[in-house]
Design a protein around this motif. Structure first.
Motif, PDB file in Angstrom:
ATOM      1  N   VAL A 391       2.221   6.137   3.397  1.00  0.00           N
ATOM      2  CA  VAL A 391       1.446   5.389   2.406  1.00  0.00           C
ATOM      3  C   VAL A 391      -0.006   5.781   2.603  1.00  0.00           C
ATOM      4  O   VAL A 391      -0.495   5.843   3.734  1.00  0.00           O
ATOM      5  N   LYS A 392      -0.700   6.040   1.492  1.00  0.00           N
ATOM      6  CA  LYS A 392      -2.094   6.486   1.589  1.00  0.00           C
ATOM      7  C   LYS A 392      -2.983   5.595   0.723  1.00  0.00           C
ATOM      8  O   LYS A 392      -2.606   5.221  -0.385  1.00  0.00           O
ATOM      9  N   VAL A 393      -4.139   5.279   1.280  1.00  0.00           N
ATOM     10  CA  VAL A 393      -5.126   4.459   0.591  1.00  0.00           C
ATOM     11  C   VAL A 393      -6.252   5.371   0.135  1.00  0.00           C
ATOM     12  O   VAL A 393      -6.807   6.147   0.941  1.00  0.00           O
ATOM     13  N   TRP A 394      -6.608   5.290  -1.147  1.00  0.00           N
ATOM     14  CA  TRP A 394      -7.588   6.183  -1.741  1.00  0.00           C
ATOM     15  C   TRP A 394      -8.762   5.382  -2.312  1.00  0.00           C
ATOM     16  O   TRP A 394      -8.591   4.257  -2.774  1.00  0.00           O
ATOM     17  N   ASP A 395      -9.925   6.000  -2.297  1.00  0.00           N
ATOM     18  CA  ASP A 395     -11.113   5.432  -2.924  1.00  0.00           C
ATOM     19  C   ASP A 395     -11.307   6.120  -4.276  1.00  0.00           C
ATOM     20  O   ASP A 395     -11.404   7.357  -4.339  1.00  0.00           O
ATOM     21  N   LEU A 396     -11.354   5.340  -5.348  1.00  0.00           N
ATOM     22  CA  LEU A 396     -11.487   5.920  -6.685  1.00  0.00           C
ATOM     23  C   LEU A 396     -12.769   6.726  -6.846  1.00  0.00           C
ATOM     24  O   LEU A 396     -12.845   7.637  -7.674  1.00  0.00           O
ATOM     25  N   LYS A 397     -13.782   6.420  -6.050  1.00  0.00           N
ATOM     26  CA  LYS A 397     -15.046   7.137  -6.165  1.00  0.00           C
ATOM     27  C   LYS A 397     -15.007   8.493  -5.460  1.00  0.00           C
ATOM     28  O   LYS A 397     -15.851   9.354  -5.722  1.00  0.00           O
ATOM     29  N   ASN A 398     -14.047   8.663  -4.560  1.00  0.00           N
ATOM     30  CA  ASN A 398     -13.923   9.928  -3.845  1.00  0.00           C
ATOM     31  C   ASN A 398     -12.454  10.124  -3.484  1.00  0.00           C
ATOM     32  O   ASN A 398     -11.993   9.713  -2.420  1.00  0.00           O
ATOM     33  N   ARG A 414       8.763   0.732  -4.111  1.00  0.00           N
ATOM     34  CA  ARG A 414       7.634   0.200  -4.873  1.00  0.00           C
ATOM     35  C   ARG A 414       6.802  -0.773  -4.034  1.00  0.00           C
ATOM     36  O   ARG A 414       7.253  -1.867  -3.695  1.00  0.00           O
ATOM     37  N   ILE A 415       5.588  -0.356  -3.729  1.00  0.00           N
ATOM     38  CA  ILE A 415       4.705  -1.155  -2.886  1.00  0.00           C
ATOM     39  C   ILE A 415       3.938  -2.163  -3.738  1.00  0.00           C
ATOM     40  O   ILE A 415       3.877  -2.054  -4.966  1.00  0.00           O
ATOM     41  N   ASN A 416       3.347  -3.145  -3.058  1.00  0.00           N
ATOM     42  CA  ASN A 416       2.537  -4.140  -3.737  1.00  0.00           C
ATOM     43  C   ASN A 416       1.430  -4.579  -2.795  1.00  0.00           C
ATOM     44  O   ASN A 416       1.635  -4.649  -1.581  1.00  0.00           O
ATOM     45  N   VAL A 417       0.259  -4.895  -3.362  1.00  0.00           N
ATOM     46  CA  VAL A 417      -0.908  -5.247  -2.561  1.00  0.00           C
ATOM     47  C   VAL A 417      -1.307  -6.684  -2.854  1.00  0.00           C
ATOM     48  O   VAL A 417      -1.433  -7.079  -4.020  1.00  0.00           O
ATOM     49  N   CYS A 418      -1.483  -7.473  -1.804  1.00  0.00           N
ATOM     50  CA  CYS A 418      -2.052  -8.810  -1.926  1.00  0.00           C
ATOM     51  C   CYS A 418      -3.550  -8.649  -2.163  1.00  0.00           C
ATOM     52  O   CYS A 418      -4.294  -8.278  -1.244  1.00  0.00           O
ATOM     53  N   VAL A 419      -3.987  -8.886  -3.385  1.00  0.00           N
ATOM     54  CA  VAL A 419      -5.350  -8.544  -3.782  1.00  0.00           C
ATOM     55  C   VAL A 419      -6.383  -9.313  -2.963  1.00  0.00           C
ATOM     56  O   VAL A 419      -7.352  -8.757  -2.456  1.00  0.00           O
ATOM     57  N   GLY A 420      -6.165 -10.620  -2.826  1.00  0.00           N
ATOM     58  CA  GLY A 420      -7.163 -11.436  -2.156  1.00  0.00           C
ATOM     59  C   GLY A 420      -7.358 -11.072  -0.695  1.00  0.00           C
ATOM     60  O   GLY A 420      -8.484 -10.995  -0.200  1.00  0.00           O
ATOM     61  N   GLN A 421      -6.247 -10.824   0.018  1.00  0.00           N
ATOM     62  CA  GLN A 421      -6.321 -10.532   1.451  1.00  0.00           C
ATOM     63  C   GLN A 421      -6.211  -9.040   1.764  1.00  0.00           C
ATOM     64  O   GLN A 421      -6.319  -8.655   2.919  1.00  0.00           O
ATOM     65  N   LYS A 422      -5.953  -8.221   0.744  1.00  0.00           N
ATOM     66  CA  LYS A 422      -5.834  -6.772   0.919  1.00  0.00           C
ATOM     67  C   LYS A 422      -4.761  -6.414   1.949  1.00  0.00           C
ATOM     68  O   LYS A 422      -5.000  -5.663   2.889  1.00  0.00           O
ATOM     69  N   ILE A 423      -3.574  -6.977   1.739  1.00  0.00           N
ATOM     70  CA  ILE A 423      -2.424  -6.694   2.596  1.00  0.00           C
ATOM     71  C   ILE A 423      -1.384  -5.946   1.770  1.00  0.00           C
ATOM     72  O   ILE A 423      -1.052  -6.350   0.660  1.00  0.00           O
ATOM     73  N   ILE A 424      -0.886  -4.845   2.311  1.00  0.00           N
ATOM     74  CA  ILE A 424       0.090  -4.004   1.616  1.00  0.00           C
ATOM     75  C   ILE A 424       1.489  -4.346   2.114  1.00  0.00           C
ATOM     76  O   ILE A 424       1.726  -4.374   3.330  1.00  0.00           O
ATOM     77  N   ALA A 425       2.417  -4.607   1.187  1.00  0.00           N
ATOM     78  CA  ALA A 425       3.817  -4.826   1.530  1.00  0.00           C
ATOM     79  C   ALA A 425       4.599  -3.556   1.237  1.00  0.00           C
ATOM     80  O   ALA A 425       4.560  -3.040   0.113  1.00  0.00           O
ATOM     81  N   LEU A 426       5.286  -3.033   2.260  1.00  0.00           N
ATOM     82  CA  LEU A 426       6.023  -1.777   2.124  1.00  0.00           C
ATOM     83  C   LEU A 426       7.525  -2.035   2.193  1.00  0.00           C
ATOM     84  O   LEU A 426       8.056  -2.359   3.266  1.00  0.00           O
ATOM     85  N   PRO A 427       8.258  -1.919   1.091  1.00  0.00           N
ATOM     86  CA  PRO A 427       9.725  -1.995   1.128  1.00  0.00           C
ATOM     87  C   PRO A 427      10.311  -0.615   1.431  1.00  0.00           C
ATOM     88  O   PRO A 427       9.872   0.393   0.875  1.00  0.00           O
ATOM     89  N   PHE A 436       0.936  -4.134   6.163  1.00  0.00           N
ATOM     90  CA  PHE A 436      -0.199  -3.406   6.730  1.00  0.00           C
ATOM     91  C   PHE A 436      -1.472  -3.869   6.043  1.00  0.00           C
ATOM     92  O   PHE A 436      -1.438  -4.370   4.909  1.00  0.00           O
ATOM     93  N   ASP A 437      -2.596  -3.679   6.730  1.00  0.00           N
ATOM     94  CA  ASP A 437      -3.871  -3.905   6.047  1.00  0.00           C
ATOM     95  C   ASP A 437      -4.364  -2.601   5.442  1.00  0.00           C
ATOM     96  O   ASP A 437      -3.752  -1.543   5.617  1.00  0.00           O
ATOM     97  N   MET A 438      -5.465  -2.658   4.723  1.00  0.00           N
ATOM     98  CA  MET A 438      -5.945  -1.495   3.974  1.00  0.00           C
ATOM     99  C   MET A 438      -6.472  -0.384   4.877  1.00  0.00           C
ATOM    100  O   MET A 438      -6.630   0.755   4.441  1.00  0.00           O
ATOM    101  N   SER A 439      -6.736  -0.689   6.128  1.00  0.00           N
ATOM    102  CA  SER A 439      -7.181   0.347   7.059  1.00  0.00           C
ATOM    103  C   SER A 439      -6.021   1.016   7.776  1.00  0.00           C
ATOM    104  O   SER A 439      -6.230   1.912   8.603  1.00  0.00           O
ATOM    105  N   GLY A 440      -4.788   0.587   7.481  1.00  0.00           N
ATOM    106  CA  GLY A 440      -3.615   1.223   8.068  1.00  0.00           C
ATOM    107  C   GLY A 440      -3.101   0.549   9.316  1.00  0.00           C
ATOM    108  O   GLY A 440      -2.203   1.083   9.980  1.00  0.00           O
ATOM    109  N   VAL A 441      -3.612  -0.635   9.663  1.00  0.00           N
ATOM    110  CA  VAL A 441      -3.157  -1.362  10.844  1.00  0.00           C
ATOM    111  C   VAL A 441      -1.919  -2.178  10.495  1.00  0.00           C
ATOM    112  O   VAL A 441      -1.910  -2.922   9.518  1.00  0.00           O
ATOM    113  N   ARG A 442      -0.878  -2.035  11.308  1.00  0.00           N
ATOM    114  CA  ARG A 442       0.360  -2.773  11.062  1.00  0.00           C
ATOM    115  C   ARG A 442       0.171  -4.233  11.458  1.00  0.00           C
ATOM    116  O   ARG A 442      -0.273  -4.540  12.568  1.00  0.00           O
ATOM    117  N   LEU A 443       0.553  -5.133  10.549  1.00  0.00           N
ATOM    118  CA  LEU A 443       0.387  -6.565  10.784  1.00  0.00           C
ATOM    119  C   LEU A 443       1.688  -7.257  11.172  1.00  0.00           C
ATOM    120  O   LEU A 443       1.691  -8.123  12.040  1.00  0.00           O
TER     121      LEU A 443
END
Length: 495
Positions: A391-398, A414-427, A436-443
């Motif tokens: 899973v890769k996190v991208w910045d739209l500006k770069n 199909r992944i989904n992101v908790c917008v408020g807390q920025k938590i990624i759910a990976l099925p 995971f969080d947006m920096s790639g740390v497993r929660l």
């Protein structure tokens, strides 16, 4: 003659080694005999029940193990000689500097340091072979962080997609290979509405941002828009369903699945005719979504195109071409007229409709296998998942390189992101759901043991950030959707 004598010498050494190995086995058998109290004659008189090929294979394996231990023993001796030499050198240097012998405490400290180096070397040697075993016993979260709250059972085939309504009343929607889409009461798990207007697998379901409308995509090459009216039942008290979220693995048979013949109750109202049918694709429509405002919708198809429609007129506004293989998903930005499509061609594309006169597209090649989904966050980030197990996190500006990469042990759906807390759910394909969080740390990893969690591939996840009972939903090919309560403050605190 030298060759013959050399071969004879080698044969004698091999014979002696086998003899010593046989003696060690006899000693083991004799000690085993003493423990069990069986007579020696009875044990030695028994013939081996193993076939000769199996016995020879075992002897060869034992020989390999013995050689490995011999090598380790020799290496250990050499390291101990080095330690002794080092200690002597340190003692001599200590005499030259201090003019006196090093104290026993100093020698003990230095020897301890050298021994720790040896221990570290041995640990490194076995790290690769034992890491998988050790990791299976790790505990990622406590009981209170991830709890299974409700199971939604009623589909007759696997569930491809799950979604949460964005308007009141808040309901759960599921799209299934059984040609239907169901709407559920989140609190009670009761089916409220069944949509049966498609004649193929329902692959996706999304709710209108402000009206009680649902958008479904199907294998019948169409996408349907249909209106629903629901009356939520009175919620019942929630039973205590605290679950263990350890890493223990439990396998299930097909008999353990949700009842294959289980169906929704007969009093569940059925909708059979859509308000609007979107028909421009020449292949399976795998996904669909609403653009911001809800006046337009976008679909993604196996015919390698994505189509943009006007909802009121059902007319095709734009056909988005360029992917080399089948599309797998599409997603729209929550606040801007942006669309991202993913494909089996290992790329995902960003389509910009903010300027009516310019429809730009950017292609991103960040994966080595099928991109199964790419989704927006509320900010300027895109998160993509792939069959290449990343899973890769991208910045739209770069978008030249990802700002974070998450590597896993299974293909990601199909992944989904908790917008408020920025938590990624990976099925995952392997039935796991990881956070995971947006920096790639497993929660955390959702519980999956003792008949809890999914028993087959997990296809999709969806967050419901404001719902008090369940705030994460998952669905899988075990024909059920599951509602989870995630204690997000505790989860972030553990991180």
């Amino acid at each position: 003659m030298p060759t013959d004598s050399g071969s004879c010498s080698t044969a004698r050494q091999a014979k002696q080694k086998r003899k010593s190995h046989s003696l060690s086995i006899r000693r083991t058998n004799s000690s085993e005999q003493e423990r069990t109290g069986l007579p020696r004659e009875m044990l030695e008189g028994q013939d081996s029940k193993l076939p000769s090929s199996v016995r020879s294979t075992l002897l060869e394996l034992f020989g390999q193990i013995e050689r490995e231990f011999e090598n380790l023993y020799i290496e250990n001796l050499e390291l101990r000689r080095e330690i002794d030499t080092l200690n002597e050198r340190l003692a001599a240097e200590g005499q030259a500097i201090d003019g006196a012998e090093l104290s026993k405490g100093q020698l003990k400290t230095k020897a301890s340091h050298s021994t720790s180096q040896l221990s570290q070397k041995l640990k490194t040697t076995y790290k690769a072979s034992t890491s998988k075993i050790v990791s299976s016993f790790k505990t990622t979260t406590s009981r209170a962080i991830c709890q299974l709250v409700k199971e939604y059972i009623g589909h007759r085939d696997g569930i491809w997609d799950v979604s949460v309504a964005r308007t009141q009343p808040v309901v759960l929607g599921t799209a299934s290979a059984d040609h239907t889409a169901l709407l559920w009461s989140i609190e009670t798990g009761k089916c409220l509405v069944r949509y049966s207007g498609h004649v193929g697998s329902v692959n996706s379901i999304k709710f209108h941002p402000s009206e009680q409308l649902a958008l479904t995509a199907s294998g019948d090459q169409t996408a349907h828009i249909w209106r629903y009216m629901v009356q939520l039942p009175t919620p019942q008290p929630i039973a205590d369903t605290s679950q263990i979220s350890g890493e223990d693995e439990v396998e299930f048979s097909d008999k353990d699945e949700a009842d294959a013949d289980g169906d929704v109750s007969s009093d569940c109202p059925t909708i059979r005719v859509p308000l609007t049918s979107l028909k421009s694709h020449q292949g399976v429509v795998i996904a669909a979504d609403w653009l911001v405002g809800g006046k337009q919708a976008v679909t993604a198809s196996w015919d390698r195109t994505a189509n943009l429609y006007d909802v009121e007129t059902s007319e095709l506004v734009h056909s988005l071409t360029g992917h080399d293989q089948e599309l797998t998903h599409c997603c729209t930005h929550p606040n801007q007229r942006l669309v991202v499509t993913s494909s089996r061609d290992t790329t995902f594309r960003l389509w910009d409709f903010r300027d009516p006169s310019i429809h730009s597209v950017n292609v991103f090649q960040g994966h080595t296998d099928t991109v199964t989904s790419a989704v927006f966050t509320v900010g300027d980030n895109v998160v993509s998942g792939s069959d290449d197990r990343t899973v890769k996190v991208w910045d739209l500006k770069n978008m030249r390189s990802p700002i974070a990469t998450i590597r896993t042990d299974s293909a990601i759906n199909r992944i989904n992101v908790c917008v408020g807390q920025k938590i990624i759910a990976l099925p995952h394909d392997n039935r796991q759901v990881r956070l995971f969080d947006m920096s790639g740390v497993r929660l955390a990893r959702l519980p999956r043991s003792n008949r809890q969690g999914h028993r087959r591939m997990v296809c999709c996840s969806a967050w419901s950030e404001d719902h008090p009972v369940c705030n994460l939903f998952t669905c899988g090919f075990d024909r059920q959707a599951i509602g989870w309560n995630i204690n997000i403050p505790a989860l972030l605190q553990e991180k």
